[in-house]
Design a protein around this motif. Structure first.
Motif, mmCIF file in Angstrom:
data_model
loop_
_atom_site.group_PDB
_atom_site.id
_atom_site.type_symbol
_atom_site.label_atom_id
_atom_site.label_comp_id
_atom_site.label_asym_id
_atom_site.label_seq_id
_atom_site.Cartn_x
_atom_site.Cartn_y
_atom_site.Cartn_z
ATOM 1 N N ALA A 1 0.949 -1.120 0.195
ATOM 2 C CA ALA A 1 0.189 0.032 0.082
ATOM 3 C C ALA A 1 0.621 0.925 -0.032
ATOM 4 N N LEU A 2 1.514 1.528 -0.715
ATOM 5 C CA LEU A 2 2.477 2.047 -0.880
ATOM 6 C C LEU A 2 2.586 3.722 -1.150
ATOM 7 N N GLY A 3 1.318 4.035 -1.774
ATOM 8 C CA GLY A 3 0.115 5.510 -1.999
ATOM 9 C C GLY A 3 -0.418 5.574 -0.650
ATOM 10 N N VAL A 4 -0.883 4.749 0.387
ATOM 11 C CA VAL A 4 -1.825 5.406 1.287
ATOM 12 C C VAL A 4 0.186 4.942 2.899
ATOM 13 N N GLN B 1 8.641 7.808 3.801
ATOM 14 C CA GLN B 1 8.819 7.981 2.728
ATOM 15 C C GLN B 1 10.387 7.498 1.889
ATOM 16 N N ALA B 2 11.586 7.064 2.668
ATOM 17 C CA ALA B 2 12.390 6.675 2.272
ATOM 18 C C ALA B 2 12.278 5.269 1.311
ATOM 19 N N HIS B 3 11.331 4.510 1.916
ATOM 20 C CA HIS B 3 11.040 2.674 1.753
ATOM 21 C C HIS B 3 10.183 3.374 0.343
ATOM 22 N N VAL B 4 9.301 3.977 0.500
ATOM 23 C CA VAL B 4 8.417 4.325 -1.024
ATOM 24 C C VAL B 4 9.340 4.281 -2.003
ATOM 25 N N ALA B 5 10.262 5.462 -1.706
ATOM 26 C CA ALA B 5 11.266 6.178 -2.758
ATOM 27 C C ALA B 5 11.424 4.825 -3.686
ATOM 28 N N ALA B 6 11.728 4.088 -2.512
ATOM 29 C CA ALA B 6 13.189 2.758 -2.852
ATOM 30 C C ALA B 6 12.194 2.210 -3.869
ATOM 31 N N LEU B 7 11.814 1.831 -2.875
ATOM 32 C CA LEU B 7 10.585 0.326 -4.199
ATOM 33 C C LEU B 7 10.084 1.392 -5.302
ATOM 34 N N ARG B 8 9.571 2.489 -5.938
ATOM 35 C CA ARG B 8 9.436 2.696 -6.359
ATOM 36 C C ARG B 8 10.525 3.345 -7.564
ATOM 37 N N GLY B 9 11.750 2.642 -6.492
ATOM 38 C CA GLY B 9 12.866 2.915 -8.028
ATOM 39 C C GLY B 9 13.796 4.542 -8.383
#
Length: 300
Positions: free
Chosen positions: A141-144, A170-178
């Motif tokens: 649920a990266l958007g959430v 936020q850092a993990h979201v950025a990493a997972l989004r490349g």
């Protein structure tokens, strides 16, 4: 918040009807047996659950916590009781996998609404930040996760444990989004917030000691394929991690497995599975299971 809807939803999240029956019985038994717990007793429960989360499995905590939430929902009248509800609901959400697009996220959103009723900005930030790092760490649920972290920082950007969690989410979201560069920028932002607000080594889910901050970085570095950063974070985490918290040592071993798997080394998945197998099943967390799935997908 409509109490009847809250009660129904809490019972509806139980694993099976017989469990829902047990929860309702325990709630009514508590109401019949004695007067409602005091504010001090509820605060003690918050502390107790924070410690329990670090050593117990999700299933062990979920039923006990749901029963207490059923009692608490009869008392949510003043801002302090909403503060307690917010913190316990956040922990309750953690007992569901983030990959379940309904239960975990629904409870994180409930927790945010409860926190707003508490009128305590520190609680409002912490609840949203804890949800953001939980979902970001789980890769779900990266958007959430992104939205909740933004909401946390909009309430108060001053360094706090909630801000540390929000920024690292936020850092993990950025990493997972490349977005490698953005992820590393956020790690530095998180480090600055931690330097001002990091907690001591108290074994609690409500704390972020140095070793736990490095566990966050360890997984992020493995996702980025940054060996230097991963080695540094894992060494720091291992150096300060208490022996009484073996589950988090398993996290570090599995991060190494993820790094290898992402590099195309088939031994990565075996290393991670071996680490998980050495941890007693009753100590497994949903987060570890999701991490194993991520490693297997990377290996494939």
């Amino acid at each position: 918040m409509d109490r009847r809807n809250f009660l129904t939803h809490a019972a509806g999240t139980a694993i099976a009807p017989v469990v829902a029956s047990d929860l309702l019985s325990s709630g009514f038994d508590a109401a019949l047996r004695s007067a409602a717990p005091s504010a001090e007793e509820w605060e003690a429960k918050v502390v107790e659950y924070g410690k329990a989360y670090m050593v117990e499995g999700a299933a062990e905590i979920q039923k006990r916590l749901a029963a207490d939430l059923l009692v608490l929902q009869q008392q949510v009248e003043d801002p302090h009781s909403w503060s307690v509800a917010a913190r316990l609901a956040t922990l309750y959400a953690k007992t569901f996998p983030g990959s379940d697009g309904v239960k975990a996220v629904t409870w994180y959103r409930y927790a945010a609404r409860f926190a707003d009723r508490s009128e305590e900005d520190q609680v409002r930030v912490w609840v949203r930040g804890r949800a953001a790092i939980a979902l970001g760490y789980e890769g779900a649920a990266l958007g959430v996760a992104d939205l909740l972290s933004q909401q946390a920082l909009a309430v108060d950007e001053r360094p706090s444990l909630g801000v540390v969690n929000a920024v690292m989410g936020q850092a993990h979201v950025a990493a997972l989004r490349g977005d490698h560069d953005r992820a590393l920028e956020l790690v530095e932002d998180g480090r600055r917030a931690f330097d001002s607000a990091g907690s001591d080594d108290a074994p609690s889910d409500y704390a972020v000691p140095w070793w736990r901050f490095n566990v966050f970085i360890s997984l992020l570095a493995a996702r980025l394929g940054d060996e230097r950063l991963a080695d540094e974070a894992q060494a720091e985490a291992a150096r300060h991690l208490p022996d009484s918290l073996p589950r988090f040592k398993t996290h570090l071993e599995m991060h190494r497995g993820l790094m290898l798997a992402r590099q195309g080394d088939p031994s990565g998945s075996d290393l991670a599975q071996s680490a998980l197998d050495q941890l007693p099943p009753e100590k497994h967390s949903l987060t570890l299971r999701l991490l194993m799935e991520e490693i297997q997908a990377a290996a494939a």
